[in-house]
Design a protein around this motif. Structure first.
Motif, short mmCIF file in Angstrom:
data_model
loop_
_atom_site.label_atom_id
_atom_site.label_comp_id
_atom_site.label_asym_id
_atom_site.label_seq_id
_atom_site.Cartn_x
_atom_site.Cartn_y
_atom_site.Cartn_z
N VAL A 41 0.85 -1.17 0.00
CA VAL A 41 0.00 0.00 0.00
C VAL A 41 0.90 1.23 0.00
O VAL A 41 1.86 1.30 0.76
CB VAL A 41 -0.93 0.03 1.22
N ASP A 42 0.55 2.21 -0.87
CA ASP A 42 1.29 3.47 -0.91
C ASP A 42 0.71 4.39 0.16
O ASP A 42 -0.42 4.86 0.05
CB ASP A 42 1.15 4.10 -2.28
N VAL A 43 1.51 4.62 1.25
CA VAL A 43 1.05 5.42 2.39
C VAL A 43 1.81 6.75 2.38
O VAL A 43 3.03 6.77 2.18
CB VAL A 43 1.28 4.69 3.70
N SER A 44 1.09 7.84 2.59
CA SER A 44 1.70 9.16 2.70
C SER A 44 1.05 9.90 3.86
O SER A 44 -0.10 9.64 4.23
CB SER A 44 1.52 9.95 1.40
N ALA A 45 1.86 10.79 4.44
CA ALA A 45 1.36 11.58 5.58
C ALA A 45 1.86 13.01 5.43
O ALA A 45 3.03 13.24 5.11
CB ALA A 45 1.82 10.99 6.91
N LEU A 52 -2.69 15.27 11.86
CA LEU A 52 -1.83 14.37 11.07
C LEU A 52 -2.72 13.69 10.03
O LEU A 52 -3.48 12.79 10.35
CB LEU A 52 -1.17 13.32 11.98
N LYS A 53 -2.63 14.17 8.80
CA LYS A 53 -3.46 13.66 7.73
C LYS A 53 -2.70 12.55 7.00
O LYS A 53 -1.62 12.78 6.45
CB LYS A 53 -3.83 14.77 6.76
N VAL A 54 -3.27 11.33 7.04
CA VAL A 54 -2.65 10.14 6.42
C VAL A 54 -3.57 9.69 5.29
O VAL A 54 -4.80 9.66 5.45
CB VAL A 54 -2.46 9.01 7.44
N SER A 55 -2.97 9.35 4.14
CA SER A 55 -3.74 8.86 3.00
C SER A 55 -3.11 7.57 2.49
O SER A 55 -1.91 7.32 2.65
CB SER A 55 -3.77 9.92 1.90
N PHE A 56 -3.95 6.74 1.89
CA PHE A 56 -3.56 5.41 1.43
C PHE A 56 -3.95 5.28 -0.04
O PHE A 56 -4.97 5.79 -0.47
CB PHE A 56 -4.27 4.32 2.24
N ASN A 57 -3.08 4.52 -0.76
CA ASN A 57 -3.34 4.26 -2.18
C ASN A 57 -3.26 2.75 -2.39
O ASN A 57 -2.18 2.15 -2.38
CB ASN A 57 -2.33 4.98 -3.06
N PHE A 58 -4.44 2.11 -2.53
CA PHE A 58 -4.50 0.66 -2.73
C PHE A 58 -4.58 0.39 -4.24
O PHE A 58 -5.48 0.92 -4.92
CB PHE A 58 -5.75 0.07 -2.04
N ASP A 59 -3.64 -0.44 -4.71
CA ASP A 59 -3.66 -0.93 -6.10
C ASP A 59 -3.66 0.22 -7.11
O ASP A 59 -4.24 0.12 -8.20
CB ASP A 59 -4.91 -1.80 -6.35
N GLY A 60 -3.07 1.37 -6.73
CA GLY A 60 -2.98 2.48 -7.67
C GLY A 60 -4.31 3.10 -8.03
O GLY A 60 -4.45 3.70 -9.09
N LYS A 61 -5.31 2.99 -7.13
CA LYS A 61 -6.65 3.50 -7.43
C LYS A 61 -6.88 4.92 -6.89
O LYS A 61 -7.98 5.42 -6.92
CB LYS A 61 -7.72 2.58 -6.84
N GLY A 62 -5.84 5.51 -6.42
CA GLY A 62 -5.99 6.88 -5.93
C GLY A 62 -5.95 6.96 -4.41
O GLY A 62 -6.10 5.95 -3.70
N ILE A 94 -6.95 7.67 -0.62
CA ILE A 94 -8.14 7.73 0.25
C ILE A 94 -7.67 8.08 1.64
O ILE A 94 -6.56 7.75 2.04
CB ILE A 94 -8.90 6.39 0.25
N GLY A 95 -8.54 8.78 2.39
CA GLY A 95 -8.16 9.26 3.71
C GLY A 95 -8.43 8.24 4.79
O GLY A 95 -8.63 7.04 4.55
N LEU A 96 -8.41 8.74 6.03
CA LEU A 96 -8.57 7.86 7.19
C LEU A 96 -9.96 7.23 7.22
O LEU A 96 -10.10 6.01 7.33
CB LEU A 96 -8.34 8.65 8.48
N ASN A 97 -10.97 8.02 7.12
CA ASN A 97 -12.32 7.47 7.27
C ASN A 97 -13.26 8.20 6.34
O ASN A 97 -14.22 8.83 6.76
CB ASN A 97 -12.77 7.61 8.73
N LYS A 145 -5.59 -0.57 6.82
CA LYS A 145 -5.30 0.80 7.24
C LYS A 145 -5.12 0.88 8.76
O LYS A 145 -4.15 1.45 9.25
CB LYS A 145 -6.44 1.74 6.82
N SER A 146 -6.05 0.26 9.51
CA SER A 146 -5.96 0.31 10.97
C SER A 146 -4.73 -0.41 11.47
O SER A 146 -4.05 0.05 12.40
CB SER A 146 -7.21 -0.31 11.59
N LEU A 147 -4.38 -1.59 10.82
CA LEU A 147 -3.20 -2.32 11.27
C LEU A 147 -1.93 -1.56 10.98
O LEU A 147 -0.98 -1.57 11.79
CB LEU A 147 -3.16 -3.69 10.58
N ILE A 148 -1.87 -0.89 9.83
CA ILE A 148 -0.68 -0.07 9.52
C ILE A 148 -0.54 1.03 10.56
O ILE A 148 0.56 1.26 11.10
CB ILE A 148 -0.81 0.52 8.10
N LEU A 149 -1.65 1.70 10.88
CA LEU A 149 -1.59 2.76 11.88
C LEU A 149 -1.25 2.20 13.25
O LEU A 149 -0.51 2.82 14.03
CB LEU A 149 -2.92 3.51 11.94
N LEU A 150 -1.79 1.00 13.55
CA LEU A 150 -1.58 0.38 14.85
C LEU A 150 -0.14 -0.10 15.01
O LEU A 150 0.55 0.23 15.97
CB LEU A 150 -2.57 -0.77 15.03
#
Length: 936
Positions: free
Chosen positions: A796-800, A817-827, A829-832, A844-849
């Motif tokens: 997963v492409d994670v950026s903060a 702290l704004k964190v966004s995730f990119n699954f499978d190159g689909k763009g 998405i934010g936290l919730n 997402k939760s496990l990465i943050l955890l």
């Protein structure tokens, strides 16, 4: 942070006693729903001093065991963590063995349950833990601080307390909550403690400042209350002093001074009245002398009238004798002329008939004229007869009738014609013309009778005004006004007095036009606001005063004389026509006029010679009579005026003498009264202190109070305020105010001192905050590095985004702290934001955890995850499992046995739970499946 190695339960819920191995990276607890998976996790939470899940409590599990004591014991790893340090997790708790035992003892204490905690070096059994002294057993708060020293921070404790089915809770955090959680996990505790201590100290000082401000405010409020009470007390004392001053000094002095002034004014008025009375007495003497002169003038005028009447009577006799001598001669000459005219036409029968007819018509016309003149003379004689014995012209019948009605009803009144006298005959025509329409106005004596009088006027259809608003005429009207030539013996309508005073008397219309305004000429030409018109009236219609009566009589007499003259002339004409008619009749019978002319020729000739002398004698007698008649008329008018002036002055003197006598009597009484008051005032003055009645002091009192009445009203108002107002009567309130002023001053000094300390604390907080921000920036960079690396492991492409940080508590509280995730190159998405699938939410939760647990220098840590694979398909289960194996943390997972077997693939140890049979006392033992290590 330490890892779990084993867990022992004794009489926990429905577990009698069992020991479970936990020395693995991933431990999976599997079993059907209700078989005790969450119970096992709650045992670990309770042992770590955390709250149970789902609203459960350790007391619930202890009661289920139905025993007096419940034990929870675990062994944890205490070996040094990290390659670059030899620090052990529990070193700060003075435990240095490679293993440490953690124990929780839950005992029944009366009707409730109580838990106590202890830790010891090595693997120590429950039986051995019983030997520990009581001082080694800790309460839950002390226990939590011990575990925090070993790396179990409060933030990780929050993560461990996640309930069943809420593994994705971290990705539901807001950016601000996530930043706070990261710093609590990674932040330098010493820096954080120092910052929090500075903030706490500053808050305490701020609270002290607020408390001091409240105390100062309270003190100021009390001081304000006391000041208000002192003010009320002083006002009350002032009111008492003012009342006493008013009662004892102001009102008596002002009453005395006003009475003194009134007495002096009345004495001056009496003096003026005495001088006026003296002047009146001199005027009365002059009026008596003038009355004597008027009497003499009246007697002389009466004598002149008598003499002129005798002369006029003698002249009238001579005139009659001359007329009697002239008349037969004149008739004889006229008869001769008639015979001559008849002789000219008697030869012609037709012409004679026409002459006879013409004479008959003249005779009939003269008869009709005689009847008319006789009727006019009869009316004039009747009017003159009615004026005989009257001093004033009688009113019309309808006025007399309405006057009787008012008298019968007892309504006092007078007519305007009865109370007005015209004092200047030159202006009589003007005054009579203006007042003509107001002669029969009814002026009521009492305004209260207005309603009854108007009702009677309505019934009688009285066409003249009924007036209740009446006033006395001014004593000195404008000298050129029409009102100045009128004298009123009673009240007149107010509006009429104003109208008369506004009319100016002018000599002619040219002067009036130049002057402007409202004016009237002696010939009764009146100009008002509507324009100009003549108001001339015949003297026979004059109404006001005795002179009006004489003018009316003279006018009627002149009318009678004119009628008599017209009747006489008509009689002569009738006689001539009668003779001509008789002659014409005789001629028609054959008696010729020419024969009579011849027969009486000498007689007719003699008459013609005598007639001029007789006519001249009659003319001279007539001229003499006319002259005497005019003199007689003038003498009668003068006599009438003299008589009126004499009677008016006589009446005026009689009234003036009565007024003067009454005034002298009253003046004497008032003088004695004022002398008595003056003596009393002098006696009262001696009782006053000299400074009270000083001129400047008295003037100041008048300036303040205006007069004694106002001072009395002021005293009444002061007394009313004292009676009804809320006053402070306690004199001790002044001393309390002084004490409170000192207290408030002391509180103000303390507040200034505390504000200075607070300013210094704010500076210390600023310094600590700067260090806190430095650590926060390093922590965020570290956490961003961890989640980016974990994202690479999970594919997963994670950026903060680094938040904006400034040395300001408000900015820090709002930092995110704004964190966004990119699954499978689909763009991104934010936290919730609701765009991620269930498996992506878990990742997402496990990465943050796990990012919170990941530390290259300090590995370890463990996490409880209740059913992380719930609602995931096979592919997402594999993704989650692969991610868990790629991290270095210890996981305790739960899963139902109905799931896909892929959930067991990453587990090192699998614990299998079973449901307790309905009639069994304890639950079946938990099965243990441990994965063999892979061959080398």
């Amino acid at each position: 942070m330490f890892h779990l190695q084993s867990l022992e339960l004794l009489q926990w819920d429905y577990c009698q006693r069992l020991t479970l191995p936990l020395d693995g990276a991933i431990i999976t607890v599997a079993g059907p729903n209700g078989s005790g998976k969450t119970t096992l996790l709650d045992a670990m939470r309770t042992l770590l001093g955390l709250d149970c899940s789902g609203g459960r409590s350790y007391k619930t599990y202890a009661r289920h065991a139905n025993a007096d004591t419940t034990w929870l014991r675990a062994t944890v790893d205490n070996r040094p963590y990290g390659r670059q340090t030899s620090t052990r997790p529990f070193a700060r708790n003075l435990l240095y063995a490679d293993q440490v035992t953690l124990a929780c003892r839950i005992e029944r204490n009366g009707g409730d349950w109580q838990r106590r905690y202890a830790m010891a070096d090595g693997d120590v059994s429950i039986e051995s833990m019983l030997q520990l002294p009581d001082k080694e057993w800790l309460g839950v708060e002390h226990w939590r601080r011990r575990l925090e020293n070993a790396g179990l921070s409060r933030a990780i404790a929050r993560v461990l307390a996640l309930e069943q089915g809420q593994t994705d809770r971290l990705c539901e955090f807001s950016p601000r909550e996530l930043l706070r959680l990261v710093f609590e996990v990674f932040g330098d505790q010493e820096v954080l403690d120092r910052y929090e201590e500075a903030r706490r100290h500053q808050r305490e000082l701020a609270a002290e400042v607020e408390a001091a401000e409240r105390e100062l405010t309270h003190g100021q409020a009390q001081l304000a209350t006391l000041e208000a009470r002192v003010n009320l007390y002083r006002q009350y004392q002032g009111k008492l002093r003012e009342r006493e001053t008013l009662a004892t000094e102001v009102i008596p002095v002002l009453n005395w001074h006003e009475e003194r002034q009134a007495t002096a004014g009345k004495l001056r008025e009496l003096h003026r009245q005495r001088l006026a009375a003296r002047t009146q007495r001199r005027q009365r003497a002059e009026d008596h002398a003038r009355l004597l002169r008027l009497l003499q003038e009246r007697q002389a005028a009466a004598a002149t009238v008598l003499a002129l009447e005798a002369e006029r009577h003698e002249a009238q006799k001579l005139q009659a004798q001359a007329r009697d001598a002239e008349k037969p001669v004149e008739q004889l000459v006229a008869h001769a002329k008639e015979l001559m005219a008849l002789a000219a036409v008697e030869a012609d029968g037709a012409e004679l008939a026409r002459r006879l007819e013409q004479l008959e018509q003249q005779k009939a016309a003269q008869d009709e004229q005689w009847r008319e003149l006789s009727a006019q003379r009869k009316d004039a004689q009747g009017a003159l007869d009615r004026l005989q014995g009257q001093r004033q012209a009688p009113p019309p019948p309808e006025v007399q009738r309405f006057g009787r009605t008012l008298r019968q009803e007892g309504i006092g009144h007078h007519f305007l014609a009865d109370v007005i006298e015209i004092t200047d005959e030159h202006w009589r025509a003007a005054a009579e013309g203006v007042l003509r329409g107001s002669r029969w106005i009814v002026v009521l004596d009492k305004p209260a009778d207005e309603s009854r009088a108007m009702a009677l006027a309505e019934r009688e259809r009285y066409r003249h005004y009924v007036v209740a608003d009446a006033a006395s005429a001014p004593a000195q009207p404008a000298s050129d006004s029409l009102l100045a030539i009128l004298r009123f013996s009673a009240k007149a309508p107010s509006w009429l007095l104003r109208q008369l005073s506004n009319i100016t008397r002018v000599a002619d219309t040219q002067q009036g036009v130049r002057q402007g305004g409202e004016w009237i000429t002696p010939q009764a030409y009146w100009r008002d606001g509507r324009g100009g018109r003549s108001v001339w009236s015949d003297p026979g219609d004059y109404q006001f005063g005795a002179a009006a009566m004489a003018a009316r009589k003279a006018s009627i007499e002149k009318r009678l004389a004119s009628l008599d003259q017209q009747l006489t002339e008509l009689a002569v004409q009738q006689s001539a026509v009668q003779r001509q008619h008789a002659a014409a009749t005789e001629a028609s019978k054959g008696h010729l006029a020419a024969d009579e002319l011849a027969r009486r020729g000498e007689e007719f000739e003699l008459a013609r010679r005598q007639l001029p002398a007789l006519t001249q004698a009659r003319t001279a007698a007539s001229l003499r009579w006319d002259a005497l008649d005019k003199e007689h008329t003038t003498a009668v008018a003068a006599n009438t005026r003299a008589d009126g002036s004499y009677l008016a002055l006589q009446k005026q003197l009689r009234e003036a003498e009565g007024d003067l006598e009454r005034h002298e009597r009253e003046w004497g009484g008032r003088l004695e009264e004022q002398r008595g008051r003056a003596a009393g005032s002098r006696a009262q003055k001696k009782r006053f202190p000299a400074k009270w009645i000083a001129t400047a002091v008295v003037q100041a009192l008048y300036h303040t109070y205006t007069n004694a009445k106002q001072a009395e009203l002021r005293m009444g108002a002061v007394q009313g305020e004292l009676d009804t107002g809320h006053w402070e009567t306690d004199p001790g309130v002044v001393d309390r105010q002084v004490l409170m002023q000192g207290t408030v001053g002391k509180q103000r000094n303390e507040l200034d001192s505390r504000k200075a300390s607070n300013s210094a604390a704010e500076e210390a907080v600023g310094n600590a905050r700067e260090r806190y921000i430095d650590v926060l920036r390093a922590t965020i960079r570290r956490y961003r590095k961890n989640i980016v690396e974990l994202g690479l492991l999970a594919g997963v492409d994670v950026s903060a985004d680094l938040p904006h940080l400034d040395n300001d508590d408000t900015v820090l509280r709002q930092a995110e702290l704004k964190v966004s995730f990119n699954f499978d190159g689909k763009g991104q998405i934010g936290l919730n934001d609701g765009e991620a699938s269930g498996g992506q939410q878990v990742i997402k939760s496990l990465i943050l955890l796990v990012g919170l647990l990941k530390d290259d220098d300090v590995p370890g840590g463990f996490v409880f995850i209740d059913e992380p694979f719930a609602h995931l398909d096979v592919r997402n289960i594999q993704l989650v499992g692969h991610f868990l194996k790629s991290t270095r943390a210890q996981y305790v997972l739960t899963t139902p046995i109905t799931h896909n077997v892929e959930v067991f693939e990453p587990a090192d140890i699998t614990l299998v739970t079973s449901k307790k049979p309905r009639d069994a006392r304890w639950a079946p033992p938990i099965g243990v499946l441990q994965r063999r290590p892979a061959p080398v």
